[in-house]
Design a protein around this motif. Structure first.
Motif, mmCIF file in Angstrom:
data_model
loop_
_atom_site.group_PDB
_atom_site.id
_atom_site.type_symbol
_atom_site.label_atom_id
_atom_site.label_comp_id
_atom_site.label_asym_id
_atom_site.label_seq_id
_atom_site.Cartn_x
_atom_site.Cartn_y
_atom_site.Cartn_z
ATOM 1 N N LYS A 1 40.763 -20.776 -4.588
ATOM 2 C CA LYS A 1 40.337 -19.612 -5.360
ATOM 3 C C LYS A 1 40.928 -19.636 -6.764
ATOM 4 O O LYS A 1 40.267 -19.257 -7.732
ATOM 5 N N ALA A 2 42.164 -20.081 -6.871
ATOM 6 C CA ALA A 2 42.793 -20.133 -8.194
ATOM 7 C C ALA A 2 42.063 -21.088 -9.114
ATOM 8 O O ALA A 2 41.775 -20.768 -10.266
ATOM 9 N N SER A 3 41.756 -22.255 -8.592
ATOM 10 C CA SER A 3 41.114 -23.233 -9.472
ATOM 11 C C SER A 3 39.677 -22.862 -9.779
ATOM 12 O O SER A 3 39.221 -23.029 -10.904
ATOM 13 N N THR A 4 38.966 -22.339 -8.784
ATOM 14 C CA THR A 4 37.559 -22.045 -9.059
ATOM 15 C C THR A 4 37.392 -20.793 -9.910
ATOM 16 O O THR A 4 36.682 -20.830 -10.905
ATOM 17 N N LEU A 5 38.017 -19.728 -9.538
ATOM 18 C CA LEU A 5 37.813 -18.481 -10.272
ATOM 19 C C LEU A 5 38.700 -18.373 -11.508
ATOM 20 O O LEU A 5 38.234 -18.036 -12.594
ATOM 21 N N GLY A 6 39.985 -18.637 -11.348
ATOM 22 C CA GLY A 6 40.930 -18.457 -12.443
ATOM 23 C C GLY A 6 40.706 -19.420 -13.587
ATOM 24 O O GLY A 6 40.523 -19.015 -14.744
ATOM 25 N N VAL A 7 40.716 -20.687 -13.280
ATOM 26 C CA VAL A 7 40.566 -21.695 -14.336
ATOM 27 C C VAL A 7 39.173 -21.648 -14.952
ATOM 28 O O VAL A 7 39.017 -21.799 -16.166
ATOM 29 N N SER A 8 38.168 -21.408 -14.123
ATOM 30 C CA SER A 8 36.805 -21.331 -14.671
ATOM 31 C C SER A 8 36.650 -20.170 -15.641
ATOM 32 O O SER A 8 35.984 -20.306 -16.676
ATOM 33 N N SER A 9 37.265 -19.034 -15.345
ATOM 34 C CA SER A 9 37.142 -17.908 -16.288
ATOM 35 C C SER A 9 37.929 -18.167 -17.567
ATOM 36 O O SER A 9 37.501 -17.761 -18.650
ATOM 37 N N ILE A 10 39.048 -18.872 -17.471
ATOM 38 C CA ILE A 10 39.802 -19.208 -18.685
ATOM 39 C C ILE A 10 39.013 -20.196 -19.541
ATOM 40 O O ILE A 10 38.933 -20.050 -20.768
ATOM 41 N N ILE A 11 38.405 -21.187 -18.908
ATOM 42 C CA ILE A 11 37.591 -22.151 -19.661
ATOM 43 C C ILE A 11 36.356 -21.468 -20.256
ATOM 44 O O ILE A 11 35.953 -21.765 -21.383
ATOM 45 N N LEU A 12 35.770 -20.529 -19.520
ATOM 46 C CA LEU A 12 34.628 -19.787 -20.048
ATOM 47 C C LEU A 12 35.032 -18.947 -21.257
ATOM 48 O O LEU A 12 34.278 -18.845 -22.233
ATOM 49 N N ALA A 13 36.231 -18.373 -21.214
ATOM 50 C CA ALA A 13 36.731 -17.618 -22.367
ATOM 51 C C ALA A 13 36.889 -18.539 -23.580
ATOM 52 O O ALA A 13 36.522 -18.160 -24.705
ATOM 53 N N ALA A 14 37.405 -19.732 -23.367
ATOM 54 C CA ALA A 14 37.536 -20.692 -24.466
ATOM 55 C C ALA A 14 36.171 -21.084 -25.019
ATOM 56 O O ALA A 14 35.987 -21.198 -26.240
ATOM 57 N N PHE A 15 35.205 -21.274 -24.118
ATOM 58 C CA PHE A 15 33.850 -21.617 -24.554
ATOM 59 C C PHE A 15 33.249 -20.511 -25.414
ATOM 60 O O PHE A 15 32.679 -20.775 -26.480
ATOM 61 N N LEU A 16 33.363 -19.267 -24.956
ATOM 62 C CA LEU A 16 32.813 -18.151 -25.735
ATOM 63 C C LEU A 16 33.519 -17.995 -27.081
ATOM 64 O O LEU A 16 32.877 -17.711 -28.096
ATOM 65 N N TYR A 17 34.816 -18.176 -27.093
ATOM 66 C CA TYR A 17 35.559 -18.076 -28.350
ATOM 67 C C TYR A 17 35.089 -19.129 -29.346
ATOM 68 O O TYR A 17 34.836 -18.812 -30.510
ATOM 69 N N LEU A 18 34.986 -20.365 -28.881
ATOM 70 C CA LEU A 18 34.532 -21.425 -29.778
ATOM 71 C C LEU A 18 33.091 -21.215 -30.228
ATOM 72 O O LEU A 18 32.741 -21.510 -31.368
ATOM 73 N N LEU A 19 32.270 -20.674 -29.345
ATOM 74 C CA LEU A 19 30.869 -20.452 -29.683
ATOM 75 C C LEU A 19 30.723 -19.402 -30.777
ATOM 76 O O LEU A 19 29.971 -19.592 -31.743
ATOM 77 N N VAL A 20 31.450 -18.312 -30.654
ATOM 78 C CA VAL A 20 31.277 -17.212 -31.611
ATOM 79 C C VAL A 20 32.095 -17.418 -32.885
ATOM 80 O O VAL A 20 31.596 -17.252 -33.993
ATOM 81 N N LYS A 21 33.357 -17.817 -32.735
ATOM 82 C CA LYS A 21 34.235 -17.902 -33.914
ATOM 83 C C LYS A 21 34.005 -19.167 -34.737
ATOM 84 O O LYS A 21 34.071 -19.130 -35.953
ATOM 85 N N GLU A 22 33.770 -20.293 -34.075
ATOM 86 C CA GLU A 22 33.685 -21.567 -34.786
ATOM 87 C C GLU A 22 32.279 -22.164 -34.797
ATOM 88 O O GLU A 22 32.087 -23.235 -35.356
ATOM 89 N N ASP A 23 31.326 -21.509 -34.142
ATOM 90 C CA ASP A 23 29.955 -22.023 -34.011
ATOM 91 C C ASP A 23 29.928 -23.426 -33.390
ATOM 92 O O ASP A 23 29.182 -24.301 -33.829
ATOM 93 N N ILE A 24 30.748 -23.623 -32.371
ATOM 94 C CA ILE A 24 30.805 -24.899 -31.664
ATOM 95 C C ILE A 24 30.320 -24.680 -30.242
ATOM 96 O O ILE A 24 30.834 -23.835 -29.527
ATOM 97 N N GLY B 1 33.333 -29.118 -17.632
ATOM 98 C CA GLY B 1 34.587 -28.871 -16.927
ATOM 99 C C GLY B 1 34.445 -27.759 -15.905
ATOM 100 O O GLY B 1 34.931 -27.867 -14.773
ATOM 101 N N ILE B 2 33.774 -26.679 -16.272
ATOM 102 C CA ILE B 2 33.529 -25.578 -15.341
ATOM 103 C C ILE B 2 32.679 -26.060 -14.164
ATOM 104 O O ILE B 2 32.981 -25.780 -13.001
ATOM 105 N N LEU B 3 31.617 -26.798 -14.464
ATOM 106 C CA LEU B 3 30.753 -27.312 -13.406
ATOM 107 C C LEU B 3 31.513 -28.248 -12.473
ATOM 108 O O LEU B 3 31.383 -28.158 -11.245
ATOM 109 N N PHE B 4 32.335 -29.115 -13.042
ATOM 110 C CA PHE B 4 33.121 -30.040 -12.240
ATOM 111 C C PHE B 4 34.087 -29.300 -11.319
ATOM 112 O O PHE B 4 34.211 -29.626 -10.140
ATOM 113 N N ILE B 5 34.747 -28.291 -11.828
ATOM 114 C CA ILE B 5 35.686 -27.510 -11.012
ATOM 115 C C ILE B 5 34.943 -26.756 -9.913
ATOM 116 O O ILE B 5 35.385 -26.719 -8.759
#
Length: 122
Positions: free
Chosen positions: A47-70, A78-82
């Protein structure tokens, strides 16, 4: 004016995802310490790896998408692999432990895997 509202909403969503990921990871690590046998500990670790790490990686993805246009495909992969590998590896480790003789703590529960093995052998 609309750009600031969107950034504010994204900041809130990113912050919530980070907090959720940190809370799930913390509670799962406490579960790993407190749970009595390998099977419940594996459940907590998965549960830690699937839910916890995936939500942290998703937060990083959204941050990069909105702030840096990446658009980071590596983060999405990485999320899919986990999401694919963590439950499968946990299942295989639990099954190997059970076959090697480690029995679950069965307080008011039945060992369904043991029953399935008996049915298959007969």
């Amino acid at each position: 004016m609309t750009g600031t509202w969107i950034e504010l909403i994204v900041n809130i969503v990113v912050s919530l995802l980070l907090l959720i990921g940190a809370f799930v990871t913390l509670s799962a690590s406490i579960g790993i310490i407190r749970f009595p046998d390998i099977f419940t500990r594996l459940h907590a670790a998965t549960k830690a790896s699937t839910l916890g790490v995936s939500s942290i990686i998703l937060a990083a993805f959204l941050y990069l998408l909105v702030k840096e246009d990446i658009v980071s495909g590596k983060l999405l992969l990485g999320i899919l692999f986990i999401l694919i590998t963590a439950p499968v590896s946990s299942h295989m480790i639990g099954r190997a432990a059970h076959i090697s003789g480690v029995k679950p703590v069965t307080k008011n529960r039945t060992d369904a895997f043991e029953e399935a093995i008996r049915k298959r052998q007969s």
